[in-house]
Design an enzyme around this catalytic site. Sequence first.
Site, PDB file in Angstrom:
ATOM      1  N   LYS A   1       9.936  -7.074  -1.612  1.00 48.91           N
ATOM      2  CA  LYS A   1      10.964  -8.124  -1.514  1.00 48.91           C
ATOM      3  C   LYS A   1      12.203  -7.790  -2.327  1.00 48.91           C
ATOM      4  O   LYS A   1      13.283  -8.280  -2.044  1.00 48.91           O
ATOM      5  CB  LYS A   1      10.359  -9.461  -1.884  1.00 48.91           C
ATOM      6  CG  LYS A   1       9.317  -9.865  -0.851  1.00 48.91           C
ATOM      7  CD  LYS A   1       8.764 -11.232  -1.017  1.00 48.91           C
ATOM      8  CE  LYS A   1       7.896 -11.621   0.161  1.00 48.91           C
ATOM      9  NZ  LYS A   1       6.580 -10.932   0.185  1.00 48.91           N
TER      10      LYS A   1
HETATM   11  C1  LIG Z   1       5.744 -10.905   1.300  1.00 54.98           C
HETATM   12  C2  LIG Z   1       4.756  -9.799   1.364  1.00 54.98           C
HETATM   13  C3  LIG Z   1       4.194  -9.388   2.596  1.00 54.98           C
HETATM   14  C4  LIG Z   1       4.491 -10.082   3.902  1.00 54.98           C
HETATM   15  O1  LIG Z   1       5.804  -9.851   4.326  1.00 54.98           O
HETATM   16  P1  LIG Z   1       6.430 -10.770   5.496  1.00 54.98           P
HETATM   17  O2  LIG Z   1       7.850 -10.352   5.593  1.00 54.98           O
HETATM   18  O3  LIG Z   1       6.287 -12.183   4.997  1.00 54.98           O
HETATM   19  O4  LIG Z   1       5.656 -10.523   6.725  1.00 54.98           O
HETATM   20  C5  LIG Z   1       3.341  -8.296   2.585  1.00 54.98           C
HETATM   21  N1  LIG Z   1       3.002  -7.668   1.440  1.00 54.98           N
HETATM   22  C6  LIG Z   1       3.520  -8.045   0.240  1.00 54.98           C
HETATM   23  C7  LIG Z   1       3.092  -7.317  -0.978  1.00 54.98           C
HETATM   24  C8  LIG Z   1       4.406  -9.124   0.159  1.00 54.98           C
HETATM   25  O5  LIG Z   1       4.901  -9.494  -1.039  1.00 54.98           O
END
Ligand SMILES: *Cc1c(COP(=O)(O)O)cnc(C)c1O
Length: 464
Positions: A112
């Site tokens: 993120k």
């Molecule tokens: C948020 C997250 C996901 C999922 O991503 P999306 O964009 O919500 O599908 C997968 N793995 C990790 C470690 C995350 O923090």
Amino acid sequence: MHYVSTRGRAPVLAFDEVVLTGLARDGGLYVPEMWPRFMPDIQAALVNLTYPELAIRVMAPFLGSAMTEDELAGIVAVSYQNFTHPAVAPLKQLGPHSWLCELFHGPTLAFKDYALQFLGPLFDHILRRRGERVVIVGATSGDTGSAAIEAFRDHAAVDVFILHPHERVSPIQRRQMTTVQAANVHNIAVTGTFDDCQRLVKDLFNDHPFREAMNLSAVNSINWARIMAQVVYYFWAALAVGGGRRAVAFAVPTGNFGNAFAGYVARAMGVQVGRLMIGSNRNDILTRFFATGTMTMQMVVPTLSPSMDIQVSSNFERLLFELYDQEGDAVERLMEQFRETGTFSITHDRLYDIRKIFRGFSLDDNETRDIIADVYARTGEHVDPHTAIGIAAGRAIGPDIGMPVITLATAHPAKFPQAIREATGREPVLPERLAAVLACKERFTVLPVDLAAVKEHIRLRARR
Ligand SMILES: *Cc1c(COP(=O)(O)O)cnc(C)c1O
């Protein structure tokens, strides 16, 4: 470039307005009115760029007249400076045809950061020009909260309030949020569940006088700028492995479908993405959908991969809009049906079309541990439970597809030490950043599940 709502009945907006708005007024999500295209020879000329250089090229066509390429370059110049790997998103080869794209070298060690570290200076730029300030409010069960806090700490025109369920997030994830010593960062531990937190945030946004008085803003993955910033690493990885001339497949551990949708966008922009393989844990609503064409909600069950413990994938609506030839009415009808009955289906023709690109694969916690152990035995690499699910999904494609498979590694294994220890008998190496977090003092306020109390808390602390 203008932006339209997936439900077709909200005002058409420019880029800077979309960034600040979040959810469209008709309940839909904003998408660009068309996809910019990069022809193969143009892509081949991007091969030698650094990650920030590539980011400018990929994102510039989305700005329209709201921002110049020079302004974007100024923002990008500071977006990736807190990443610890010189490549920003390094690729690691795991097998003859399989690769990992490591997206955990940012400040909070999850993917993120790749969008939110860009959103911080982007918000700054837009707010300064408009002479505005905003209050960002969000609920988190894991990685989003810390990534948002890291992105907006110490920003003059932004206050951040993050709600998490008290004593229900992992100690590492909590500490990544609560040890940040910045005057504009406010952690609220709600004595309820993640759903309670999410409902409180929704109610804050639905209280229009409050929303306007505080100038509330959202940075969850319905924010278009996050998707846009994530498209960059699909270009990056496809260029690194395929040189812009060879098709590649991606395997993506998926929760809210933001990351996977960015892969769809990259493909729409001309990247040769031969297959997008969606990995899910036991919360497998998307995997079931891509197999049957029917989306049916079930209860959320807790798993080893908490960031994917989601049933309703909010970004899926953007794919639905594409699938229904950008007809807002059709999307509105399906979403309305889903809200009322918990299920909807698409036609066989459309399922056939979407399966040319997407397939799903899901596994339970035991299978996830087996994959972590297997990858460790074969390569000596520790992979986190989310990444392991991606790798399993990638393996399910099989070698006969005849193209390299790139799995997006979405979190650093050290964020999930217990799962790694159970699977491999060893602890992952603790990066310096995380060690510091574990030593610092925590700061948060405990509040009940009470809208009035949360509102009062925000009103008193937001700087005006
Ligand atoms: C948020 C997250 C996901 C999922 O991503 P999306 O964009 O919500 O599908 C997968 N793995 C990790 C470690 C995350 O923090």
